[in-house]
Design an enzyme around this catalytic site. Sequence first.
Site, mmCIF file in Angstrom:
data_model
loop_
_atom_site.group_PDB
_atom_site.id
_atom_site.type_symbol
_atom_site.label_atom_id
_atom_site.label_comp_id
_atom_site.label_asym_id
_atom_site.label_seq_id
_atom_site.Cartn_x
_atom_site.Cartn_y
_atom_site.Cartn_z
ATOM 1 N N ASP A 248 0.818 -1.216 0.000
ATOM 2 C CA ASP A 248 0.000 0.000 0.000
ATOM 3 C C ASP A 248 0.854 1.269 0.000
ATOM 4 O O ASP A 248 0.337 2.372 0.164
ATOM 5 C CB ASP A 248 -0.982 0.018 1.182
ATOM 6 C CG ASP A 248 -1.963 1.171 1.140
ATOM 7 O OD1 ASP A 248 -2.458 1.483 0.033
ATOM 8 O OD2 ASP A 248 -2.230 1.777 2.191
ATOM 9 N N ASN A 253 -3.054 9.079 2.675
ATOM 10 C CA ASN A 253 -3.873 9.540 3.812
ATOM 11 C C ASN A 253 -3.447 8.976 5.164
ATOM 12 O O ASN A 253 -4.177 9.131 6.146
ATOM 13 C CB ASN A 253 -5.366 9.224 3.564
ATOM 14 C CG ASN A 253 -5.860 9.883 2.306
ATOM 15 O OD1 ASN A 253 -5.734 11.101 2.163
ATOM 16 N ND2 ASN A 253 -6.377 9.106 1.365
HETATM 17 C C1 0GY Z 1 -5.369 2.680 -0.687
HETATM 18 C C2 0GY Z 1 -6.251 3.399 0.221
HETATM 19 C C3 0GY Z 1 -6.603 4.703 0.178
HETATM 20 C C4 0GY Z 1 -6.421 5.582 -0.935
HETATM 21 C C5 0GY Z 1 -6.506 5.254 -2.229
HETATM 22 O O1 0GY Z 1 -6.616 5.742 -4.476
HETATM 23 C C6 0GY Z 1 -6.466 6.198 -3.346
HETATM 24 O O2 0GY Z 1 -6.312 7.389 -3.112
HETATM 25 O O3 0GY Z 1 -6.665 4.002 -2.595
HETATM 26 C C7 0GY Z 1 -7.295 5.254 1.352
HETATM 27 O O4 0GY Z 1 -7.192 6.468 1.593
HETATM 28 O O5 0GY Z 1 -7.926 4.468 2.107
HETATM 29 O O6 0GY Z 1 -5.611 1.523 -0.976
HETATM 30 O O7 0GY Z 1 -4.414 3.267 -1.151
#
Ligand code: 0GY
Length: 304
Positions: A248, A253
């Site tokens: 990840d 965030n």
């Molecule tokens: C992840 C989770 C997050 C963000 C995104 O595409 C993204 O911005 O997936 C999250 O903030 O929970 O899987 O990266």
Amino acid sequence: MTAETDKRIVSWHSHPSKPRFVPPAGAVDAHCHVFGPMARFPFSAKAKYLPEDAGPEMLFALRDRLGFAKNVIVQASCHGTDNSATLHAIAASQGKARGVAVVDPAIPEDDLYRLHDGGMRGIRFNFLKRLVDDAPKDKFLEVARRLPEGWHVVIYFEADILEELRGFMDAIPVPLVIDHMGRPDVTQGPDGADMKAFRRLLDSRPDIHFKPTCPDRLDPSGDPWNAFAAAVAPLVADYPDRCIWGTDWPHPNMQDKIPDDGHIVDMIPRIAPTAELQRKLLVDNPNALYWADLVGDAVPPPAS
Ligand code: 0GY
């Protein structure tokens, strides 16, 4: 973007520790992202966060440090439906990365095939309201019905809307991959309501994969994330052919709880304790989904 979010955010560890766990040969980090570089690949006007640059060189340095062979780069929401940054990273990987795109559901067929040529093997539907303005199920279904052969759909949702999404997921005619197990409350334990509902989903069709990922997001007890390990290990044991794993990185965030990537990797033997489970989770399953054209060439024989 609001005034408060105008400051660019760093959500990743600057000096992650070297993990104790050594991934098997050919291991894939099958959930990571790149951010920018912004000067070349501007963020979407609809982005809900504005990160510092975390480009391919940083990702590949981390890959090598953690002991992985390849990456699957998932288009992050901050880049909207312009997949240029992800495609650039895949191209820079010299065959060691493939990707998951985010598309406007009205994307012309030729553009889908261009994404395929650029290394994409799936599209992502994101249902998190804090990340996207809307998630039109009817339009998502239309594009899911005209994906290139061999592609799948990645879905990101939270446990409280799993039941609401069941009909939608049932109607998707290609394999599914569920990000972070649909974010169950891991403090409920392996037999909690969220895990039971997720198992019902997995049992509803044989072509649903999942990512037993993000202890840092899902376990409020913090590192070493014992609740996550206890809740997730039985799921991996019971569905060994249906899980893929990823760091990840760069942890969008997570700036208030930045995880150490070395510790994230050291979660692997706690949720997949045998060499066979580790090989399925890290090598066989992700290669079958993302490098199906090369399976046989790229997958090393099982460790004896
Ligand atoms: C992840 C989770 C997050 C963000 C995104 O595409 C993204 O911005 O997936 C999250 O903030 O929970 O899987 O990266």
